[in-house]
Design an enzyme around this catalytic site. Structure first.
Site, PDB file in Angstrom:
ATOM      1  CG  ASN A   9     -13.051   3.098  -2.611  1.00  0.00           C
ATOM      2  OD1 ASN A   9     -14.054   2.759  -1.988  1.00  0.00           O
ATOM      3  ND2 ASN A   9     -12.272   2.233  -3.250  1.00  0.00           N
ATOM      4  CD1 TRP A  10     -15.250   7.525   1.937  1.00  0.00           C
ATOM      5  CD2 TRP A  10     -17.232   7.310   2.962  1.00  0.00           C
ATOM      6  NE1 TRP A  10     -15.748   8.791   2.172  1.00  0.00           N
ATOM      7  CE2 TRP A  10     -16.957   8.686   2.796  1.00  0.00           C
ATOM      8  CE3 TRP A  10     -18.432   6.932   3.574  1.00  0.00           C
ATOM      9  CZ2 TRP A  10     -17.851   9.681   3.235  1.00  0.00           C
ATOM     10  CZ3 TRP A  10     -19.307   7.920   4.001  1.00  0.00           C
ATOM     11  CH2 TRP A  10     -19.013   9.283   3.847  1.00  0.00           C
ATOM     12  CE  LYS A  11      -9.793   1.176  -0.732  1.00  0.00           C
ATOM     13  NZ  LYS A  11      -8.424   0.687  -0.800  1.00  0.00           N
ATOM     14  CG  HIS A  96     -10.978  -0.836  -5.944  1.00  0.00           C
ATOM     15  ND1 HIS A  96     -10.205  -1.655  -5.158  1.00  0.00           N
ATOM     16  CD2 HIS A  96     -10.594   0.436  -5.684  1.00  0.00           C
ATOM     17  CE1 HIS A  96      -9.374  -0.893  -4.441  1.00  0.00           C
ATOM     18  NE2 HIS A  96      -9.589   0.376  -4.735  1.00  0.00           N
ATOM     19  CD  GLU A  98      -9.261  -2.641  -1.778  1.00  0.00           C
ATOM     20  OE1 GLU A  98     -10.400  -2.187  -1.549  1.00  0.00           O
ATOM     21  OE2 GLU A  98      -8.216  -2.030  -1.482  1.00  0.00           O
ATOM     22  CD  GLU A 170      -7.431   2.964  -6.939  1.00  0.00           C
ATOM     23  OE1 GLU A 170      -7.454   3.896  -6.130  1.00  0.00           O
ATOM     24  OE2 GLU A 170      -8.071   1.919  -6.788  1.00  0.00           O
ATOM     25  N   GLY A 176      -3.118   1.196   0.111  1.00  0.00           N
ATOM     26  CA  GLY A 176      -3.162   0.886   1.541  1.00  0.00           C
ATOM     27  C   GLY A 176      -1.817   0.495   2.130  1.00  0.00           C
ATOM     28  CB  SER A 216      -0.269   5.475  -0.373  1.00  0.00           C
ATOM     29  OG  SER A 216      -0.400   4.117   0.030  1.00  0.00           O
ATOM     30  N   GLY A 237      -8.337   6.302  -0.693  1.00  0.00           N
ATOM     31  CA  GLY A 237      -8.915   5.342   0.245  1.00  0.00           C
ATOM     32  C   GLY A 237      -8.813   5.860   1.668  1.00  0.00           C
ATOM     33  N   GLY A 238      -7.802   5.393   2.390  1.00  0.00           N
ATOM     34  CA  GLY A 238      -7.648   5.690   3.819  1.00  0.00           C
ATOM     35  C   GLY A 238      -7.799   7.158   4.186  1.00  0.00           C
TER      36      GLY A 238
HETATM   37  P1  13P Z   1      -5.427   4.062  -0.181  1.00  0.00           P
HETATM   38  O1  13P Z   1      -5.561   5.540  -0.443  1.00  0.00           O
HETATM   39  O2  13P Z   1      -5.885   3.670   1.206  1.00  0.00           O
HETATM   40  O3  13P Z   1      -4.072   3.534  -0.539  1.00  0.00           O
HETATM   41  O4  13P Z   1      -6.476   3.329  -1.169  1.00  0.00           O
HETATM   42  C1  13P Z   1      -6.472   3.653  -2.514  1.00  0.00           C
HETATM   43  C2  13P Z   1      -7.646   3.029  -3.140  1.00  0.00           C
HETATM   44  O5  13P Z   1      -7.738   1.827  -3.258  1.00  0.00           O
HETATM   45  C3  13P Z   1      -8.736   3.923  -3.590  1.00  0.00           C
HETATM   46  O6  13P Z   1      -9.645   3.239  -4.366  1.00  0.00           O
END
Ligand code: 13P
Length: 260
Positions: A9-11, A96, A98, A170, A176, A216, A237-238
């Protein structure tokens, strides 16, 4: 046997189209071959079409990070599931944390979006997970159960085999933050999720549904997480923003797939 499914997920990243294309191309070039692990990337909406093009010819699939419950009409800023599908995407991340936190998404909107995605032939990746306060209040299971029961309401006609839908657990406190859930903590919730899915659908479908862990995930913790019985993949994510760290996670997934 359930497949292992790793999605990035590149956000709201990367900042430019050129960088998005480069990341997709690097991933395509570095993708370990013959793994059997399913891989997808979910770039921002503006980069969906060029990323689909950049990964074409590889096994990498593409998904959106959100999609509208509406098919068309006066809904400024929305992206319909048919549009996403027509770009050549296979998945849509729905609900998600967020989106729930910053865009007012509720279990009801998650449900409407999931219904729309399924109707368009996209595989929704429906996200659930508790906040830190909820975990500390010992309501993790209640929160996740409500997210599942309300978010997946009325889907029994569209989910027939288990391949149509993916769930991502999640925990919000692990996103994050670098605070990954321990494999035992994650497994406990994943097993609970599968039990709820069996009661929503049936146990045969629940056995086939892929449940990803997100929060993470990195190359050095992926193998231990993915070795848990009910953890079938990762939503990253990251660590999905650099080809080498994402490939590191896919390589860890391969090792788990081979030893299974
Ligand atoms: P991180 O891997 O950066 O913690 O993010 C997880 C996430 O929200 C994937 O959708």
């Amino acid at each position: 046997m359930r497949p292992i499914f790793i999605a990035g997920n590149w956000k709201l990243n990367p900042p430019t189209l050129a960088e998005a294309r480069q990341l997709a191309v690097d991933l395509k070039v570095q993708l370990p071959s013959g793994s059997g692990v399913e891989v997808a990337v979910c770039p921002p909406a503006a980069f969906l079409a060029p990323v689909v093009e950049a990964v074409s010819g590889s096994s990498i699939k593409v998904g959106s990070q959100d999609s509208s419950p509406h098919a068309s009409g006066a809904y400024t800023g929305e992206l319909s599931t048919n549009m996403v599908k027509s770009l050549g995407c296979a998945y849509a991340v729905i609900g998600h944390s967020e989106r729930r936190q910053y865009h007012g998404e509720t279990n009801q909107s998650v449900n409407q979006k999931t219904v729309a995605a399924l109707a368009s032939g996209l595989v929704p990746i429906v996200c659930v997970g508790e906040t830190l306060a909820e975990r500390e209040d010992s309501v993790t299971f209640a929160v996740v159960e409500q997210q599942l029961r309300e978010g997946l309401k009325g889907l029994s006609d569209s989910v027939k085999t288990g391949a149509e839908l993916v769930i991502a657990y999640e925990p919000v406190w692990a996103i994050g933050t670098g605070k990954v859930a321990t494999p035992a903590q994650a497994q406990e919730v994943h097993a609970f999720i599968r039990q709820i899915l069996a009661s929503i659908f049936n146990s045969a479908i629940a056995d086939r549904l892929v449940i990803q862990y997100g929060g993470s995930v990195k190359a050095d913790n992926a193998e231990e997480l993915l070795s848990q019985t009910d953890i079938d993949g990762a939503l990253v994510g990251g660590a999905s923003l650099k080809a080498d760290s994402f490939v590191g996670i896919i390589t860890a997934a391969n090792a788990v797939a081979v030893s299974a």
